[in-house]
Design a protein around this motif. Structure first.
Motif, short mmCIF file in Angstrom:
data_model
loop_
_atom_site.label_atom_id
_atom_site.label_comp_id
_atom_site.label_asym_id
_atom_site.label_seq_id
_atom_site.Cartn_x
_atom_site.Cartn_y
_atom_site.Cartn_z
N HIS B 10 0.85 -1.19 0.00
CA HIS B 10 0.00 0.00 0.00
C HIS B 10 0.89 1.24 0.00
O HIS B 10 1.87 1.30 0.74
CB HIS B 10 -0.90 0.01 1.23
CG HIS B 10 -1.90 1.12 1.22
ND1 HIS B 10 -3.12 1.02 0.59
CD2 HIS B 10 -1.85 2.36 1.75
CE1 HIS B 10 -3.78 2.16 0.74
NE2 HIS B 10 -3.04 2.98 1.44
N ILE B 11 0.53 2.21 -0.84
CA ILE B 11 1.25 3.48 -0.90
C ILE B 11 0.24 4.61 -0.88
O ILE B 11 -0.81 4.52 -1.53
CB ILE B 11 2.11 3.57 -2.17
CG1 ILE B 11 3.35 2.67 -2.05
CG2 ILE B 11 2.54 4.99 -2.47
CD1 ILE B 11 4.26 2.74 -3.25
N THR B 12 0.58 5.66 -0.14
CA THR B 12 -0.24 6.87 -0.11
C THR B 12 0.62 8.05 -0.56
O THR B 12 1.72 8.24 -0.03
CB THR B 12 -0.80 7.15 1.28
OG1 THR B 12 -1.60 6.05 1.70
CG2 THR B 12 -1.66 8.41 1.27
N LEU B 19 5.24 9.66 -8.27
CA LEU B 19 4.93 8.30 -7.84
C LEU B 19 5.90 7.32 -8.48
O LEU B 19 6.25 7.45 -9.66
CB LEU B 19 3.50 7.93 -8.28
CG LEU B 19 3.07 6.48 -8.09
CD1 LEU B 19 2.91 6.19 -6.60
CD2 LEU B 19 1.79 6.20 -8.85
N LEU B 21 6.12 3.01 -8.36
CA LEU B 21 5.70 1.70 -7.87
C LEU B 21 6.72 0.68 -8.34
O LEU B 21 7.04 0.60 -9.53
CB LEU B 21 4.30 1.34 -8.39
CG LEU B 21 3.18 2.31 -8.06
CD1 LEU B 21 1.86 1.80 -8.60
CD2 LEU B 21 3.09 2.56 -6.56
N TYR B 89 -2.60 -1.49 -8.57
CA TYR B 89 -1.70 -1.62 -9.70
C TYR B 89 -1.00 -2.98 -9.65
O TYR B 89 -0.46 -3.37 -8.61
CB TYR B 89 -0.66 -0.49 -9.69
CG TYR B 89 -1.29 0.85 -9.97
CD1 TYR B 89 -1.94 1.57 -8.97
CD2 TYR B 89 -1.26 1.39 -11.26
CE1 TYR B 89 -2.54 2.79 -9.24
CE2 TYR B 89 -1.85 2.61 -11.55
CZ TYR B 89 -2.50 3.30 -10.52
OH TYR B 89 -3.09 4.51 -10.79
N THR B 109 -0.16 -3.42 -5.77
CA THR B 109 0.09 -2.29 -4.87
C THR B 109 -1.14 -1.41 -4.90
O THR B 109 -1.58 -0.98 -5.97
CB THR B 109 1.31 -1.47 -5.32
OG1 THR B 109 2.48 -2.27 -5.26
CG2 THR B 109 1.50 -0.25 -4.42
N LEU B 111 -2.85 2.03 -4.30
CA LEU B 111 -2.45 3.44 -4.26
C LEU B 111 -3.60 4.29 -3.75
O LEU B 111 -4.71 4.24 -4.31
CB LEU B 111 -2.04 3.92 -5.64
CG LEU B 111 -1.74 5.42 -5.76
CD1 LEU B 111 -0.50 5.78 -4.94
CD2 LEU B 111 -1.56 5.83 -7.21
#
Lengths: 110, 115
Positions: B10-12, B19, B21, B89, B109, B111
């Motif tokens: 998880h990415i914020t 960005l 990934l 993603y 992932t 987002l």
């Protein structure tokens, strides 16, 4: 426009019932695939077919069955032997140059 | 065994931020490489793919990815993220040859984009 159509979008199944998910493509692709998607587990391959009248088990085929009588169609039956069928199911077609996906069917056991 | 690793579950990011990934693959020979995006409750859409040639690949929605053979990586980038980029993603690979040419998937992932 060419694409893949999955139906229905939402499906509810009672305990002990078999249900069939539809997948139709007009992309003239030889290969078609069924995936199951659960949160945090990515895409898991159920069955795939590389040519009409032939198909192979994927990683999680138990409790599922398929047929490939026509190039355009690859229906998936979730049988009563599948103990945890609640999930999002995705159909795809294509090959080594990439897949085209349908919009999915969400199956819920009630 | 062949595998695809997406190290970030998880990415914020904030809207307007850049960005990246990450995607790493484990395979004997360079496979074909793909990035897909999935909006909630939808199917997957192909963002971009790498077969050969220029290692920097441009895709749809302003995304790009760079293939680095030495690192077995195919990282996805976007210079300025929009709120509509919030999605899942997936990185995937397929062997260039052989009988078993099914896509091998990373776990994805997720987002999130802060306004």
């Amino acid at each position: 426009d060419g694409g893949i159509t999955q139906s229905p979008k939402y499906l509810f199944r009672k305990e002990g019932q078999n249900v069939t998910l539809s997948c139709e493509q007009n992309l003239n692709h030889d290969a078609m695939y069924w995936y199951r998607q659960d949160p945090g587990q990515g895409l898991r391959l159920i069955y795939y077919s590389q040519i009409v009248n032939d198909f192979q088990k994927g990683d999680i085929a138990e409790g599922y069955s398929v047929s490939r009588e026509k190039k355009e169609s690859f229906p998936l039956t979730v049988t009563s032997a599948q103990k945890n069928p609640t999930a999002f199911y995705l159909c795809a077609s294509g090959g080594g140059v990439g897949y085209t996906f349908g919009s999915g069917t969400r199956l819920t056991v009630v | 065994a062949q595998s695809v690793t997406q190290p970030d579950i998880h990415i914020t990011v904030s809207e307007g931020a850049s960005l990246e990934l990450r995607c790493n693959y484990s395979y004997g020979a360079t496979p074909y490489l793909f990035w897909y995006v999935q909006s909630p409750g939808q199917g997957l859409q192909l963002l971009l793919k790498y077969f050969s040639g220029d290692t920097l690949v441009q895709g749809i929605k302003g995304f790009e990815a760079e293939f680095k053979r030495s690192q077995s990586s195919f990282n996805l980038r976007k210079p300025s993220v929009h709120w509509s980029d919030a999605a899942e993603y997936f990185c995937a690979v397929v062997p260039r040859a052989g009988n078993n040419r099914k896509l091998i998937w990373g776990l994805g992932t997720s987002l999130a984009v802060n306004p």
